[in-house]
Design a protein around this motif. Structure first.
Motif, short mmCIF file in Angstrom:
data_model
loop_
_atom_site.label_atom_id
_atom_site.label_comp_id
_atom_site.label_asym_id
_atom_site.label_seq_id
_atom_site.Cartn_x
_atom_site.Cartn_y
_atom_site.Cartn_z
N GLU B 50 0.85 -1.20 0.00
CA GLU B 50 0.00 0.00 0.00
C GLU B 50 0.89 1.25 0.00
N PRO B 51 0.35 2.38 -0.41
CA PRO B 51 1.14 3.62 -0.34
C PRO B 51 1.57 3.86 1.12
N GLU B 52 2.81 4.26 1.27
CA GLU B 52 3.40 4.45 2.61
C GLU B 52 3.24 3.18 3.45
N HIS B 53 3.17 2.03 2.80
CA HIS B 53 2.97 0.73 3.46
C HIS B 53 1.71 0.73 4.34
N ALA B 73 10.87 -9.35 2.89
CA ALA B 73 11.01 -8.05 2.23
C ALA B 73 11.28 -6.91 3.23
N HIS B 74 12.00 -7.22 4.28
CA HIS B 74 12.31 -6.18 5.27
C HIS B 74 12.98 -4.98 4.62
N HIS B 75 13.82 -5.29 3.63
CA HIS B 75 14.58 -4.21 2.98
C HIS B 75 13.67 -3.29 2.16
N GLU B 76 12.46 -3.74 1.85
CA GLU B 76 11.56 -2.89 1.07
C GLU B 76 10.84 -1.84 1.91
N VAL B 77 10.93 -1.99 3.21
CA VAL B 77 10.25 -1.02 4.08
C VAL B 77 11.08 0.27 4.10
N ALA B 78 10.46 1.37 3.74
CA ALA B 78 11.19 2.64 3.60
C ALA B 78 11.66 3.15 4.95
N ASP B 79 12.89 3.65 4.96
CA ASP B 79 13.46 4.17 6.21
C ASP B 79 12.59 5.26 6.82
N GLU B 80 11.96 6.02 5.99
CA GLU B 80 11.13 7.11 6.49
C GLU B 80 9.95 6.56 7.31
N ILE B 81 9.40 5.46 6.83
CA ILE B 81 8.28 4.87 7.56
C ILE B 81 8.78 4.22 8.85
N VAL B 82 9.94 3.61 8.77
CA VAL B 82 10.54 3.03 9.98
C VAL B 82 10.72 4.11 11.04
N ASP B 83 11.23 5.26 10.63
CA ASP B 83 11.42 6.36 11.59
C ASP B 83 10.09 6.83 12.17
N ARG B 84 9.09 6.83 11.32
CA ARG B 84 7.76 7.27 11.78
C ARG B 84 7.21 6.32 12.85
N GLY B 101 9.62 -11.08 12.10
CA GLY B 101 9.76 -9.64 12.31
C GLY B 101 11.00 -9.31 13.13
N HIS B 102 11.62 -10.33 13.71
CA HIS B 102 12.87 -10.11 14.48
C HIS B 102 13.93 -9.42 13.64
N ALA B 103 13.88 -9.65 12.31
CA ALA B 103 14.91 -9.07 11.43
C ALA B 103 14.44 -7.79 10.75
N SER B 104 13.28 -7.30 11.15
CA SER B 104 12.76 -6.07 10.54
C SER B 104 13.62 -4.87 10.96
N LYS B 105 13.59 -3.85 10.13
CA LYS B 105 14.33 -2.63 10.46
C LYS B 105 13.84 -2.01 11.76
N ILE B 106 12.52 -1.99 11.94
CA ILE B 106 11.99 -1.30 13.12
C ILE B 106 12.40 -2.02 14.41
N PHE B 107 12.42 -3.33 14.40
CA PHE B 107 12.78 -4.05 15.62
C PHE B 107 14.27 -3.87 15.93
#
Lengths: 258, 258, 258, 258
Positions: B50-53, B73-84, B101-107
């Motif tokens: 989805e837009p902005e995931h 697809a952890h790498h597909e998650v935009a850094d901007e959304i992770v920061d949000r 999800g252990h390997a997700s950027k946000i975690f």
């Protein structure tokens, strides 16, 4: 073998302001390097404006404990170097973050919080650091409190994860408290945050403060840590039953797709 | 008022693999959303493509607890959304990270470690989750262990910071253990990592697993947290003595310089 | 200076059962003392049936680290001696509690829980201890896991307070897990609980187990801790205002009354 | 269903000293009971001089959360009653220990340290409690600090185990700090220590203090905890191999002997 310490300093205040240069004629890094050498350590220094901020892979690979002091130019530290330091900490290098280093990129990255958030005030008020974990190796040889006559205030809430080991809590004359000595384990590495240490107040000339930092270097020095195997591994013991149809094929597909 | 939950799912396996779609016809997010609705919660879903995931500022601002499932697809998650998401957690939103999800950027960002590092194996072996903190709200209404007949193995060392609260530890048939239910506080927010939950094994259909996730949502829901003042603040009590010559001027200079 | 260790053993099984005496001809304490001596430590032993269980005030005062092994006669340990050990731990002596020592009076007193509560089974099954804190000094020089071919099982829930530092978690063949290496700070003292160590299975002859215990002794050894002042103390800084009518008189009365 | 609270008070000062009776005409327990009733709780009180100190097994069995205030007669509390309270906490009852209750037998027993050790001074100086864990349920609805105009000082070092959750840290005018709001898990039970609360200073009439205690009762209330099986248990999964000659016989002998 002597512990190999690299003292990193932003080294901007000392160059720009005579008032600071007077307090730290060799820079804050020079002052810290001197007392660590006197304690028998093998010490180098590195500063922001050197190539790669003086923190090449080679330097980090031969560093047991890195000391970090920065204040007004955290944003100038390249993300690539931050990642390099981060990886070395996870692989066992100790990291000691001093004072305004609380807002550095590397400390925030290791905290998992925006540790730059706190209260501050530069009225040169009194600080008293109280030992709250008297059996901790970082406080050996100290008295139960350290009195600093004039300091910048840092006050709670300090946005850090609860420390694994809380060593000092500070009192400030204006009514604030602060978690001033905090330990965390990160991967194979150890991290110590120590609050005192302004660029104008001559904190790093105080013997008690030098004692804390020296103790912290010893505490944070790497151990001969176990080799860890990560990734897809075989069972240690034979499996009773395995699923009839492996799902391996499915994941091979996925890898192609991803 | 009902807790407002957003269930986020990568939602790629279900679309690409019939074997997965069969297990989770509405997607993993749909399955989780269903049992949380049944528990009286106000639930939305959002997915990667989805837009902005699906994680706009507006969505996050009206989310009490975010559930995160991702895998390939952890790498597909935009850094901007992770920061949000990160900022919202620090401001009080609960986050429940499931399985891969252990390997997700946000975690990883909230851990301060490379939590992607662990052992894994997909032989569909037995897992037993043992409760090690029986008074914890997340285990209420459960039995002392949860047996999962077929699961992907995750084994130690799991490169996370020591949990503030360790709730479950898993046993695997092949000889491994794993810290499977882990709580951390981050700023005003709470984070729970829960290991079970593969895309092929029908874990999220198990009542005990649903119970844990439901309990975790309640535990992680934001409280009416105190307003915190950060930055340069006045003393709460009058200072006895102030330094004769303020160092304020010096710092004004610095700010210009920096 | 060498660390001064006292190895305490109940020393009943070895005397009563030839099967045990065969495994530990000098007693479990003798075996442990031997490898600690080889590691350069200054080692004594003490046993239950000696006067004061061999733990006179003089012995404890000259002990840096006490090792505790007991199993079937915890109730025979005099409360007075338990209190003596407890005070010494709070004053800085390290304590290492082994295996069935989990149910000893001294360990329960330091835990603040009924740490005697756990699951157990004596089928001689396989145990695998996994390192979960690879940077911890207690695991230096080890591999990432220790495999014990035949052991008594201990299983969760183990009724201990969450460890300050979780070092090992065990896997057992029959489906259980256990927090097998746990650290706590108590006053100026440090406490390490280490699970392995049955009287029939020759655990303490294993080099890896010896390594852990040797490392633990070094970790638990007292530091030169700050002198702490307790009780009614004067302010460190002058009070702005004092209540006009002191309530001291009131409390003097109270003391008489109480 | 309303949370069932029992407020326990030593109830000696109020009887003996008109100055105290004036502040707490119904006793400290009466004051606390009143505001908890107003918060919708089902409240009883109990005091030292009642038979069994008012804490019969029946009373404890029907208590969700026990609040403890004692000061000058800790030694009068019978060990048998202390053990009874201790068992109930381990079985899930919440316990909130106030102010001078830090030196009570029950708190020391649950700490595993001599928590009676701290600094104190009765000069009626200012105390400021700072929130250091803003997302904790105990601080909801509060501001970031609580200012108490006149209080008895308690100062570090406070000889407690490091709290599982550190909620408040206090500042005192005379230069001390104190860990004033501390949480621990013990078995199935939760324990909260809250520092404020002198018998002469009217602390328990302050709305913020009432809010903290009310929040703490909710936090400490028992959950529907899993039933735990302790003792000699069968394997969950079939053992690959069992030792040829069981050692069971040996232990049967031992039991007879012991």
């Amino acid at each position: 073998m002597a512990i190999r310490v690299t003292v990193w300093n932003e080294y901007l205040h000392e160059v720009q302001f005579p008032e600071v240069a007077e307090v730290y004629p060799k820079g804050i890094h020079g002052c810290i390097a001197d007392f660590l050498k006197d304690a028998g350590m093998d010490v180098r220094t590195a500063t922001l404006r050197e190539p790669e901020h003086g923190l090449t892979q080679e330097v980090l690979d031969s560093t047991d404990v890195l000391i970090w002091w920065g204040h007004m130019a955290h944003h100038e530290v390249a993300d690539e170097i931050v990642d390099r330091v981060y990886q070395r900490v996870l692989n066992g290098m100790g990291l000691i973050v001093l004072h305004s280093g609380h807002a550095s990129k590397i400390f925030q990255k290791l905290c998992g919080t925006n540790s730059g958030m706190l209260k501050w005030r530069e009225d040169g008020e009194k600080e008293i650091l109280w030992v709250v974990d008297p059996g901790h190796p970082i406080v050996q040889g100290l008295e139960e409190k350290i009195i600093i006559p004039h300091e910048e205030m840092y006050g709670e809430h300090f946005n850090i994860p609860q420390p694994d080991e809380q060593v000092f809590i500070s009192w400030f004359e204006g009514g604030e408290v602060f978690r001033s000595g905090c330990c965390w384990h990160r991967g194979k590495g150890k991290v110590f945050y120590f609050r005192p240490g302004h660029e104008v107040f001559p904190i790093y000339h105080m013997p008690e403060i030098q004692k804390v930092i020296t103790n912290a270097v010893k505490w944070a020095a790497p151990t001969n840590a176990p080799e860890i195997v990560y990734g897809n591994t075989q069972p240690v013991v034979e499996l009773h039953a395995k699923l009839e149809h492996s799902i391996q094929g499915l994941h091979e597909q996925k890898d192609i797709d991803a």
